[in-house]
Motif scaffolding. Structure first.
Motif, short mmCIF file in Angstrom:
data_model
loop_
_atom_site.label_atom_id
_atom_site.label_comp_id
_atom_site.label_asym_id
_atom_site.label_seq_id
_atom_site.Cartn_x
_atom_site.Cartn_y
_atom_site.Cartn_z
N LEU A 129 0.84 -1.19 0.00
CA LEU A 129 0.00 0.00 0.00
C LEU A 129 0.87 1.25 0.00
CD1 LEU A 129 -2.49 -1.22 2.75
CD2 LEU A 129 -2.85 -1.25 0.28
N GLY A 130 0.49 2.21 -0.80
CA GLY A 130 1.22 3.48 -0.84
C GLY A 130 2.13 3.63 -2.03
N SER A 131 2.34 2.57 -2.79
CA SER A 131 3.26 2.66 -3.93
C SER A 131 2.66 3.44 -5.09
CB SER A 131 3.68 1.26 -4.39
OG SER A 131 2.55 0.51 -4.81
N SER A 132 1.33 3.51 -5.16
CA SER A 132 0.71 4.20 -6.29
C SER A 132 -0.13 5.40 -5.86
CB SER A 132 -0.16 3.22 -7.09
OG SER A 132 -1.19 2.71 -6.27
N ASP A 133 0.07 5.88 -4.62
CA ASP A 133 -0.72 7.02 -4.13
C ASP A 133 -0.53 8.27 -4.96
OD1 ASP A 133 -1.70 5.41 -2.17
OD2 ASP A 133 -0.57 6.33 -0.53
N ARG A 134 0.73 8.61 -5.25
CA ARG A 134 1.02 9.81 -6.04
C ARG A 134 2.36 9.64 -6.71
NH1 ARG A 134 3.38 11.01 -1.26
NH2 ARG A 134 4.42 12.91 -0.80
N PRO A 135 2.54 10.29 -7.89
CA PRO A 135 3.82 10.18 -8.59
C PRO A 135 4.90 11.04 -7.94
CG PRO A 135 2.32 11.60 -9.82
CD PRO A 135 1.55 11.06 -8.64
N GLY A 136 6.14 10.64 -8.13
CA GLY A 136 7.26 11.41 -7.62
C GLY A 136 7.50 12.66 -8.45
N ARG A 137 8.22 13.60 -7.87
CA ARG A 137 8.53 14.84 -8.61
C ARG A 137 9.67 14.62 -9.58
NH1 ARG A 137 8.38 17.97 -3.35
NH2 ARG A 137 10.62 17.78 -3.58
N LEU A 138 10.67 13.83 -9.16
CA LEU A 138 11.84 13.62 -10.01
C LEU A 138 11.57 12.60 -11.12
CD1 LEU A 138 14.67 13.56 -7.32
CD2 LEU A 138 14.08 15.41 -8.89
N VAL A 139 11.00 11.47 -10.74
CA VAL A 139 10.68 10.42 -11.70
C VAL A 139 9.19 10.12 -11.56
CG1 VAL A 139 11.16 8.07 -12.44
CG2 VAL A 139 12.99 9.44 -11.44
N LYS A 140 8.41 10.55 -12.54
CA LYS A 140 6.95 10.43 -12.46
C LYS A 140 6.48 8.98 -12.35
CE LYS A 140 6.12 14.84 -13.00
NZ LYS A 140 6.18 15.59 -11.76
N VAL A 149 5.93 3.33 2.14
CA VAL A 149 5.23 2.25 1.45
C VAL A 149 5.03 1.14 2.49
CG1 VAL A 149 5.34 0.54 -0.40
CG2 VAL A 149 6.28 2.83 -0.77
N ASP A 150 3.79 0.73 2.67
CA ASP A 150 3.48 -0.31 3.65
C ASP A 150 3.42 -1.67 2.97
OD1 ASP A 150 3.18 1.40 5.90
OD2 ASP A 150 1.18 1.96 5.21
N VAL A 151 4.05 -2.67 3.60
CA VAL A 151 3.99 -4.05 3.12
C VAL A 151 3.43 -4.86 4.28
CG1 VAL A 151 5.26 -6.01 2.19
CG2 VAL A 151 5.99 -3.67 1.64
N GLU A 187 -8.49 -5.58 2.94
CA GLU A 187 -9.33 -4.70 3.76
C GLU A 187 -8.71 -4.51 5.15
OE1 GLU A 187 -13.13 -6.62 3.74
OE2 GLU A 187 -13.51 -6.11 1.63
N ASN A 188 -8.25 -5.59 5.74
CA ASN A 188 -7.61 -5.52 7.06
C ASN A 188 -6.34 -4.68 7.01
OD1 ASN A 188 -9.58 -7.08 8.29
ND2 ASN A 188 -8.46 -8.99 7.98
N ALA A 189 -5.55 -4.85 5.95
CA ALA A 189 -4.29 -4.09 5.80
C ALA A 189 -4.59 -2.60 5.67
CB ALA A 189 -3.51 -4.60 4.60
N ARG A 190 -5.64 -2.26 4.94
CA ARG A 190 -6.01 -0.85 4.79
C ARG A 190 -6.45 -0.25 6.13
NH1 ARG A 190 -8.88 -1.61 -1.04
NH2 ARG A 190 -7.05 -1.08 -2.27
N ARG A 191 -7.22 -1.02 6.89
CA ARG A 191 -7.62 -0.54 8.21
C ARG A 191 -6.42 -0.36 9.12
NH1 ARG A 191 -12.14 -3.78 7.61
NH2 ARG A 191 -11.16 -5.55 8.63
N LEU A 192 -5.53 -1.35 9.10
CA LEU A 192 -4.34 -1.33 9.96
C LEU A 192 -3.42 -0.16 9.66
CD1 LEU A 192 -2.71 -2.96 12.12
CD2 LEU A 192 -1.66 -4.17 10.21
N THR A 193 -3.26 0.16 8.38
CA THR A 193 -2.32 1.20 7.97
C THR A 193 -2.97 2.57 7.80
OG1 THR A 193 -2.63 0.71 5.62
CG2 THR A 193 -0.85 -0.46 6.77
N GLY A 194 -4.31 2.61 7.78
CA GLY A 194 -5.00 3.87 7.56
C GLY A 194 -4.96 4.35 6.12
N ARG A 195 -4.76 3.42 5.17
CA ARG A 195 -4.68 3.79 3.75
C ARG A 195 -5.92 3.39 2.99
NH1 ARG A 195 0.41 5.18 1.65
NH2 ARG A 195 2.07 4.97 3.14
#
Length: 195
Positions: A129-140, A149-151, A187-195
């Motif tokens: 979770l979090g790898s595709s939330d938003r693109p980077g500024r340097l490398v889109k 990034v949560d695993v 679903e559990n991972a999203r609840r746990l991480t708040g994502r």
């Protein structure tokens, strides 16, 4: 991975310390596989599309034990190599959706059920979770540097029904069980991480 991003790994202790295991990983970004390889408590051999095995990257992927698969057909060589990893007590990594997408386990291909039922190896669900939330500024094409990034590793489970059957119906039923388990873990991972 830790040099570029801030991975937070939760539940890695759930992964069996020995014996065969299958990591079923959601896939919404290019870094999901490398992130799991980098933080998993055991070496992992992922099935990766053959198109990625180009030039120096191809030699690197082969050198670290990744498995090339032709997604356009039933790739007997890749299937044999993947089963060999499990027979030797190794860890096989699979993106059960077959390709990058929403990363929500909404549509699973039959490969995961086949490997799990055929080998008897437990499936460990993994949510990135979090790898595709938003693109980077340097490398889109990458998440922002130093972003979190949560695993999240889930509890291992058996895909089969205990009968040892490998029929088309048994695989379809296993795929349904797997999808429910993976969706619940996400679903559990999203609840746990708040994502």
């Amino acid at each position: 991975m830790s040099g570029l991003w801030k991975p937070r790994v939760l539940g890695a202790w759930r992964m069996p310390a020995t014996g065969p295991a299958i990591l079923a990983v959601n896939h919404s970004h290019n870094i999901d596989g490398p992130m799991v390889m980098g933080v998993a408590p055991r070496p992992t051999h992922f099935l990766i599309k053959k198109e990625a095995f180009v030039g120096p990257l191809g030699a690197f992927l082969s050198g670290i034990g990744q498995l090339k698969v032709d997604r356009a057909s039933a790739d007997r060589a890749a299937i044999g190599q993947a089963l060999g990893v499990l027979e030797n007590g190794g860890v096989l990594g699979i993106f059960p959706e077959g390709t990058r997408g929403e990363g929500d386990f909404a549509s699973l291909r039959a490969g995961l059920a086949y490997f799990a039922v055929r080998s008897g190896a437990p499936i460990v669900p993994v949510a990135v979770l979090g790898s595709s939330d938003r693109p980077g500024r340097l490398v889109k094409g990458l998440p922002p540097l130093r972003s979190r990034v949560d695993v999240v590793f889930g509890d291992p489970f058996e895909a089969g029904d205990g009968s040892g059957r490998r029929t088309r119906r048994a695989l379809d039923e296993a795929t349904e069980r797997i999808q429910k388990q993976l969706t619940s873990h996400l679903e559990n991972a999203r609840r746990l991480t708040g994502r």
